[in-house]
Scaffold this motif. Structure first.
Motif, short mmCIF file in Angstrom:
data_model
loop_
_atom_site.label_atom_id
_atom_site.label_comp_id
_atom_site.label_asym_id
_atom_site.label_seq_id
_atom_site.Cartn_x
_atom_site.Cartn_y
_atom_site.Cartn_z
N ALA A 1 -1.53 11.93 -5.23
CA ALA A 1 -1.79 10.73 -4.30
C ALA A 1 -1.70 9.47 -5.21
N LEU A 2 -2.11 9.58 -6.61
CA LEU A 2 -2.47 8.61 -7.36
C LEU A 2 -0.87 8.16 -7.82
N SER A 3 -0.25 9.10 -8.08
CA SER A 3 0.98 8.83 -8.77
C SER A 3 2.10 8.30 -7.96
N ASN A 4 1.62 8.47 -6.72
CA ASN A 4 2.87 8.14 -5.67
C ASN A 4 1.95 6.86 -4.74
N SER A 5 0.88 6.74 -5.22
CA SER A 5 0.15 5.10 -4.92
C SER A 5 -0.08 5.40 -3.01
N VAL A 6 -0.54 6.37 -2.65
CA VAL A 6 -0.75 6.52 -1.31
C VAL A 6 -1.97 5.97 -0.87
N ASN A 7 -1.96 4.98 -0.19
CA ASN A 7 -2.91 4.12 0.19
C ASN A 7 -4.09 4.88 1.05
N THR A 8 -3.61 5.67 2.01
CA THR A 8 -4.56 6.38 3.03
C THR A 8 -5.36 7.08 2.28
N TYR B 1 -10.45 2.04 11.25
CA TYR B 1 -12.05 1.71 11.03
C TYR B 1 -12.48 0.64 12.20
N LYS B 2 -12.99 1.26 13.03
CA LYS B 2 -13.67 0.64 14.18
C LYS B 2 -14.63 -0.61 14.08
N ASN B 3 -15.30 -0.33 13.12
CA ASN B 3 -16.39 -1.37 12.24
C ASN B 3 -15.71 -2.41 11.77
N LEU B 4 -14.60 -2.36 11.32
CA LEU B 4 -13.78 -3.28 10.60
C LEU B 4 -12.49 -4.08 11.35
N LYS B 5 -12.83 -4.33 12.50
CA LYS B 5 -11.98 -5.03 13.39
C LYS B 5 -10.63 -4.12 13.53
N GLY B 6 -10.54 -2.54 13.47
CA GLY B 6 -9.52 -2.21 13.59
C GLY B 6 -8.30 -2.03 12.47
N TRP B 7 -9.10 -2.36 11.29
CA TRP B 7 -8.43 -2.41 9.86
C TRP B 7 -7.89 -0.85 9.68
N SER B 8 -6.76 -0.91 9.57
CA SER B 8 -6.06 0.50 9.30
C SER B 8 -4.86 0.43 8.06
#
Length: 748
Positions: free
Chosen positions: A503-510, A477-484
């Motif tokens: 995604a929820l059951s394996n808690s996928v962050n992205t 995220y460019k406008n969040l100081k490169g938060w990834s």
């Protein structure tokens, strides 16, 4: 034989009459208040003594008291006959024959104790005089005032005998007499030493308590068991001598060993101390509100009966499980750091924590320089350190103490009735005596991935289908100081597309962040509020990963909406408050949200998604390691740098939330494998549920099943969990290159 001269008789008579006159004058001076006012009959006819308020579990087990003086008055009918017989036999054999003053005993005292100096002859105070002393304790214990106090007690005793029957005098006496250790009255003593009501006391147990009255410390059965046993047998001998028991009874009772079931109703110890402290705080607020309405209740003196929602056996099991798991986890935690532990090597952290201590602040206020203060805090003295192996006396400094305690893992866990919010178990920390901070009601921590179900619920509510696929590829995220935000999954995850359930059951962050982006942060925050979350939440994409700080009991109430028809509940602790006459003063009803936070269909979808977390996702060790076959849905959570481990379990009847971490935010677990929610927090639920499963008393809870979801819900969830990018897409995608993105939701 010489005759006695008349003048000797004359002078002797004068001396005798003068002595009588002086005694009478002294008596009258006491009677008319020259040595201090005496209570009138009107006051004696309506005296009141302070009563401890009692705290009970939902199943009516006494777990605590609030008091200035530990006293629980009971009625004459609650005294077993053998208790009264033991008391009269050893303390006042002519109790039923005198009118407050036993002149026969007084003569014995005058001749044997005073003239012959025989200290073994006993005292002359009747039970009524002792009651007078209980009600109006001697303030001046100097020898010169003994006579004044004795006369006062005799006068008060005579007045008491005029006002009350013998039964009433015995009742008042047994309700006011001290047993030492701030315990007053036989009911409190019975509960403390034998963990039973007075009416349940056996003959030998009653004899132990009555025997203590001569010297409450010297005959304390816990401190001096041999003295107590000897005194008990003397009481039994007196009962035999007064024909209250037979010789065979006396002989058999004397052979019974002294056995205690000691229970300390101490604020720091006993069952559920954090829970009781929260009850105390809420009761103080209640009493204040009552006072504003004209009702004067004091939780320490009014003898209130407070019936809570707590389940005694569930709480006892939860505390037992907590101690075992946290002790083991603490050892693993310290071992993982070894000699590189921050509490050993990080001097800056030690200094930072030292500056927060009252000792530092006090010295600073006195004008000392920081170096001088730190030198002072480094001076060693005798201290008591506590760990899981118990207490030990050491030579240590304030800085040593900070180092010792900064490494301790702590916990908070809560189980509530999913429909009502009634608290079933409450553990605010590992040790209330040394760690007063309550991690259920006082602590706000980042909740990690346990917030993700709220994000996914908001997505469903705006119409995103559960079989919508989201790429797992990392985004910057460019406008969040490169938060990834990143994942700790497979290497080729950039090529994978997850359904919402997977995604929820394996808690996928992205994926969680992308779901939030598509849903909109404001929609997620509104959804959270509708589910009972009242804490301020950050308006950042990181909200999807649980960077919001939320109270544990707040989170429990929100999760209850998934079981309670879409309506959040508000955990509550007190069911009913009664006065000393057992009349109901207030009854508390469960508090639920008025409106549904989401549709019934989406509620069922979320339950199915969270079942997958248990069956095949991040919490699958519930099935594989702990072999639990109960109907369970849930979510694990781990925050950044492994500082907070969470687990939320949903069953058809209960919501259970657990947090594990350190009070010191600067330190986290060294590795995710040790500090993740599934390892640090989940076992506190799993081990607890294992024990509930073994007890048929909890079958209604442990064997309950979720309702089967509708066909439309099953149809909506009927899709491949993961889709892999096609050949050409994989060919032209660089998995190591992060996709750049500018969030539209952030208010940064």
């Amino acid at each position: 034989m010489k005759k006695i001269k008349p003048h000797f008789i004359k002078y002797g008579a004068i001396a005798f009459l003068s002595a009588i006159a002086l005694i009478l004058l002294f008596f009258l001076s006491v009677y008319f208040g020259a040595w201090g006012a005496l209570p009138k009959k009107a006051e004696l006819s309506d005296f009141k003594y302070q009563r401890a308020s009692e705290v009970y579990t939902a199943d009516s087990v006494l777990i605590g008291k609030f008091y200035l003086f530990d006293r629980q008055p009971i009625t004459f009918e609650d005294f077993p006959q053998h208790l009264l017989e033991a008391l009269v036999a050893i303390e006042d054999q002519r109790f039923y024959n005198h009118s407050g003053i036993d002149y026969t005993s007084l003569m014995r005292v005058a001749v044997k104790t005073v003239l012959m100096q025989d200290q073994s002859s006993g005292g002359g105070s009747t039970l009524t005089q002792q009651l007078a002393k209980n009600l109006y304790p001697r303030r001046d214990r100097k020898k010169t005032n003994i006579a004044v106090n004795k006369v006062k007690e005799m006068i008060i005793a005579a007045r008491l005998e005029d006002l009350y029957s013998k039964e009433e005098i015995l009742t008042h006496y047994l309700n006011t007499v001290s047993f030492g250790d701030n315990v007053f009255g036989v009911e409190s003593a019975s509960l403390k030493f034998f963990n039973k009501r007075t009416i349940e006391l056996t003959v030998e147990e009653a004899a132990v308590l009555v025997g203590m009255l001569k010297a409450t410390y010297g005959y304390n059965p816990r401190v001096f068991p041999e003295n107590s046993l000897s005194r008990r047998n003397l009481v039994l001998q007196s009962m035999y001598s007064n024909e209250f028991i037979s010789e065979s009874q006396k002989d058999s009772l004397t052979e019974i060993p002294l056995t205690l079931d000691y229970k300390e109703y101490d604020h720091n110890s006993g069952l559920a101390p954090y829970f009781r402290e929260e009850v105390r705080k809420q009761m103080l607020k209640w009493a204040k509100a009552q006072k504003e309405e004209g009702n004067d209740y004091n939780i320490y003196t009014s003898g209130l009966k407070i019936y809570t929602t707590l389940n005694y056996k569930m709480q006892a099991i939860a505390e037992d499980v907590m101690k075992g798991h946290m002790q083991s986890l603490q050892k693993s935690f310290e071992k993982s750091y070894g000699n590189n532990a921050p509490w050993k090597t990080d001097k800056n952290l030690l200094e930072k924590l030292a500056k927060k201590t009252p000792a530092f602040q006090k010295l600073k206020k006195n004008g000392l320089a920081e170096k001088a203060i730190m030198d002072s805090l480094a001076r060693k003295k005798k201290m008591t350190f506590v760990d899981w192996d118990g207490e030990k006396s050491v030579e240590a400094s304030v800085l040593d103490s900070i180092q010792h305690y900064m490494k301790f893992l702590n916990t908070g866990s809560l189980a509530i009735d999913a429909k009502t919010g009634a608290v079933q178990t409450w553990i605010g920390g590992v040790d209330f005596e040394h760690f007063k901070y309550d991690h259920v009601a006082q602590s706000k921590r980042q909740v990690g991935s346990t917030f993700k179900p709220i994000v996914y619920t908001a997505a469903l509510e705006i119409g995103i289908e559960p079989c919508t696929y989201f790429s797992a590829q990392e985004v910057e995220y460019k406008n969040l100081k490169g938060w990834s935000p990143s994942n700790s999954g497979e290497k080729d995850e950039a090529y994978l597309n997850y359904s919402m359930e997977e995604a929820l059951s394996n808690s996928v962050n992205t994926v969680a962040v992308k779901v939030l982006e598509k849903t909109g942060i404001e929609n997620v925050i509104v959804q959270a509020k509708n589910m009972g979350i009242f804490s301020e939440l950050p308006r950042q994409p990181s909200l999807a990963l649980g960077t919001g700080e939320i109270y544990l009991n707040e989170l429990a109430g929100a999760y209850a909406s998934y079981v309670n028809g879409g309506k959040a509940v508000y955990p509550y602790l007190i069911q009913e408050i009664r006065n000393q006459k057992d009349s109901i003063l207030e009854h508390f009803e469960p508090k639920r949200a008025r409106k549904r936070a989401f549709s019934e269909e989406n509620r069922q979808i979320m339950i199915e998604m969270m079942k997958s977390t248990i069956n095949s996702g991040t919490a699958s060790r519930i099935r594989s390691s702990y072999k639990l076959n109960n109907a369970i849905a849930g979510k694990t959570g781990t925050t950044q740098n492994n500082k907070d481990a969470w687990f939320v379990a949903l069953t058809p009847k209960l919501v259970h939330v657990t947090w594990v971490g350190l009070d010191n935010h600067e330190i986290g677990f060294r590795s995710t494998s040790l500090g993740q929610g599934a390892n640090a927090a989940l076992p506190l639920f799993a081990l607890w549920m294992q024990k509930l499963n073994k007890d048929p008393e909890f079958d209604e809870i442990t064997k309950a099943q979720f309702k089967r979801p509708s066909f439309s819900v099953l149809d909506k969830l009927n899709c491949e969990p993961v889709k892999r990018d096609g050949f050409f897409k994989r060919l032209f995608k660089n998995p190591n290159k992060k996709k750049e993105f500018r969030t539209r939701n952030s208010k940064a």
